[in-house]
Design a protein around this motif. Structure first.
Motif, short mmCIF file in Angstrom:
data_model
loop_
_atom_site.label_atom_id
_atom_site.label_comp_id
_atom_site.label_asym_id
_atom_site.label_seq_id
_atom_site.Cartn_x
_atom_site.Cartn_y
_atom_site.Cartn_z
N LYS A 195 0.82 -1.21 0.00
CA LYS A 195 0.00 0.00 0.00
C LYS A 195 0.85 1.26 0.00
N SER A 196 2.12 1.13 0.40
CA SER A 196 2.98 2.30 0.51
C SER A 196 4.19 2.23 -0.43
N ASP A 197 4.25 1.18 -1.23
CA ASP A 197 5.44 0.91 -2.03
C ASP A 197 5.03 0.44 -3.42
N HIS A 198 5.95 0.55 -4.39
CA HIS A 198 5.62 0.18 -5.77
C HIS A 198 5.81 -1.32 -6.04
N HIS A 199 6.38 -2.06 -5.10
CA HIS A 199 6.61 -3.49 -5.31
C HIS A 199 5.36 -4.33 -5.02
N TRP A 200 5.35 -5.54 -5.63
CA TRP A 200 4.33 -6.51 -5.25
C TRP A 200 4.79 -7.22 -3.99
N THR A 201 3.90 -8.02 -3.41
CA THR A 201 4.20 -8.73 -2.17
C THR A 201 4.71 -10.14 -2.46
N SER A 202 5.14 -10.80 -1.41
CA SER A 202 5.56 -12.20 -1.55
C SER A 202 4.41 -13.08 -2.00
N LEU A 203 3.19 -12.72 -1.60
CA LEU A 203 2.02 -13.50 -2.02
C LEU A 203 1.85 -13.42 -3.54
N ALA A 204 2.03 -12.24 -4.10
CA ALA A 204 1.95 -12.09 -5.57
C ALA A 204 3.06 -12.88 -6.24
N SER A 205 4.25 -12.89 -5.66
CA SER A 205 5.35 -13.68 -6.21
C SER A 205 5.02 -15.17 -6.16
N TYR A 206 4.39 -15.59 -5.07
CA TYR A 206 4.01 -17.00 -4.93
C TYR A 206 3.05 -17.40 -6.05
N TYR A 207 2.01 -16.61 -6.25
CA TYR A 207 1.04 -16.93 -7.31
C TYR A 207 1.70 -16.90 -8.69
N SER A 208 2.57 -15.92 -8.90
CA SER A 208 3.22 -15.78 -10.20
C SER A 208 4.18 -16.93 -10.46
N TYR A 209 4.81 -17.43 -9.40
CA TYR A 209 5.70 -18.58 -9.57
C TYR A 209 4.94 -19.78 -10.12
N GLN A 210 3.69 -19.97 -9.71
CA GLN A 210 2.92 -21.12 -10.19
C GLN A 210 2.75 -21.06 -11.71
N THR A 211 2.51 -19.85 -12.23
CA THR A 211 2.40 -19.67 -13.68
C THR A 211 3.74 -19.93 -14.35
N LEU A 212 4.80 -19.41 -13.76
CA LEU A 212 6.14 -19.64 -14.29
C LEU A 212 6.48 -21.13 -14.28
N ALA A 213 6.11 -21.82 -13.22
CA ALA A 213 6.41 -23.26 -13.10
C ALA A 213 5.77 -24.05 -14.23
N SER A 214 4.56 -23.68 -14.60
CA SER A 214 3.89 -24.38 -15.70
C SER A 214 4.65 -24.21 -17.00
N SER A 215 5.12 -23.01 -17.26
CA SER A 215 5.81 -22.71 -18.51
C SER A 215 7.21 -23.30 -18.55
N PHE A 216 7.91 -23.28 -17.42
CA PHE A 216 9.31 -23.73 -17.37
C PHE A 216 9.44 -25.18 -16.90
N LYS A 217 8.30 -25.85 -16.70
CA LYS A 217 8.29 -27.26 -16.26
C LYS A 217 9.03 -27.43 -14.94
N LEU A 218 8.69 -26.56 -14.00
CA LEU A 218 9.20 -26.65 -12.64
C LEU A 218 8.10 -27.21 -11.75
N ASP A 219 8.46 -27.61 -10.56
CA ASP A 219 7.47 -28.15 -9.62
C ASP A 219 6.59 -27.03 -9.08
N LYS A 220 5.28 -27.21 -9.21
CA LYS A 220 4.37 -26.27 -8.58
C LYS A 220 4.34 -26.53 -7.08
N THR A 221 3.92 -25.53 -6.33
CA THR A 221 3.90 -25.67 -4.88
C THR A 221 2.55 -25.21 -4.33
N LYS A 222 2.32 -25.53 -3.06
CA LYS A 222 1.14 -25.08 -2.33
C LYS A 222 1.61 -24.21 -1.16
#
Length: 380
Positions: A195-222
């Motif tokens: 809310k006070s910064d231009h960066h996304w949060t770790s939660l956004a990184s977590y969700y984005s990693y799942q999309t990246l994992a699908s494309s790069f054939k990496l292990d998805k996580t929960k």
């Protein structure tokens, strides 16, 4: 009688103002200069050294004016007071930052067309030069895109989605296009952006990693695969610094895999080694986001003790810093490059580090104005 009283009051007021000005000038001279503004999180102009050349060119006068402005004794208070007045009077935008009910949101950046053309050409050329490499391009949307429903009705924001569509369309089809917008849209009511910064949060990184994992054939996580630690609840980021806002504070979480992975991080700018990417000392500074990787540096090497045979070259801006924890278990090594600070031959990294995968990872606002990527990739 009334005129005489008015004259006395005017004279007294003039004396008070004159005394106040003198006192402030004396305080400015007597009080030692501050090298850094904690409120604005930027370096301040210290008293300029006298130099004949600078005096004759007029630069000394400019530096002196900047010094007085930067070192003014009540500067921080004035910044906060100005913010409160603007907010109270209904102002919805300060220095390119929207004031919204959910917090502060940075405007969509204007495209530096010439530089964007060079950068896209450089990315496509890298893939042409290394056809056997697994190359991906991941552009993170900013809050102005995902949280556009929160923008003031008067907002004249440029269409970031249109900008991103154009960029993805110009990335060669041989490159994996990792578009996380639809993933983040599904979770837009969650805490995806500070809310006070231009960066996304770790939660956004977590969700984005799942999309990246699908494309790069990496292990998805929960989420249950991680222990989530809230390491700060008082983060005041770059947008708060820019506007002078008060009482807008953020939380920073770190996601630590429950299945531990041993690794060593080498900061090549200092040759310092560490067994963690987290820098707890950053939590004692204004820039809490630097808890990830200790901030932006030219080159990091992360060597991981696992059975992977993959080696990643990550070419990135600061948005990727909170994504790196999710990547570590998937690679034997990760070479992290920030083109803003890296000036060596990147092709040596590809050869020496046995690179198998290359990921370009930027946020959209930074990418459309970036002036360093094409230069680093040595493409004209």
């Amino acid at each position: 009688m009334k005129q005489k009283y008015s004259a006395i009051m005017a004279s007294s007021l003039t004396k008070v103002i004159s005394i106040a000005v003198v006192v402030i000038m004396i305080l400015n001279i007597v009080i030692p200069d501050h090298k850094q503004s904690e409120t604005e999180n930027r370096p301040l102009q210290t008293f300029p050294a006298w130099n004949v050349e600078h005096v004759l060119s007029g630069q000394y006068g400019k530096d002196l004016n900047t010094w007085f402005s930067d070192q003014f004794v009540f500067r921080d208070q004035n910044i906060h007071i100005k913010y409160l007045i603007q907010k109270f009077t209904g102002v919805k935008e300060i220095q390119g930052v929207y004031l919204t009910k959910r917090g502060l949101i940075e405007k969509t950046a204007e495209v530096n067309k010439e530089q964007l053309d060079r950068n896209l050409n450089a990315i496509n050329t890298l893939k042409q030069n290394y056809p056997d490499l697994n190359v991906g391009f991941m552009l993170a949307p900013n809050a102005v895109s995902i949280e556009r429903d929160s923008l003031p009705k008067s907002a004249d924001a440029l269409d970031q989605n249109k900008q991103m569509d154009d960029i993805y369309n110009r990335i060669d089809n041989s490159i994996k296009k990792i578009d996380v917008r639809s993933t983040l849209e599904k979770h837009k009511d969650e805490y995806l952006y500070h809310k006070s910064d231009h960066h996304w949060t770790s939660l956004a990184s977590y969700y984005s990693y799942q999309t990246l994992a699908s494309s790069f054939k990496l292990d998805k996580t929960k989420k249950s695969d991680y222990t989530i630690y809230p390491v700060s609840n008082s983060f005041e980021g770059t947008l708060a610094n820019k506007t002078g806002s008060l009482k807008i504070k953020d939380e920073i979480d770190i996601y630590v895999p429950k299945t531990e992975t041993d690794y060593v991080v080498t900061d090549e700018s200092t040759n310092k080694k560490s067994r963690t990417i987290y820098h707890s000392e950053a939590l004692e500074t204004k820039d809490n986001y630097a808890v990830f990787m200790g901030g932006n540096k030219s080159l990091f090497h992360i060597n991981i003790d696992n059975d992977s045979k993959k080696h990643l070259l990550l070419i990135k801006d600061s948005y990727a810093n909170s994504l790196i924890p999710f990547l570590i278990p998937e690679y034997e090594s990760i070479t992290v490059v920030d083109p803003r600070y890296y000036f060596d031959d990147y092709t040596r990294l590809i050869q020496n580090d046995l690179i198998t995968d290359v990921l370009f990872m930027y946020n959209s606002n930074t990418f459309v104005q970036d002036t360093s990527l094409a230069d680093m990739l040595q493409t004209q």
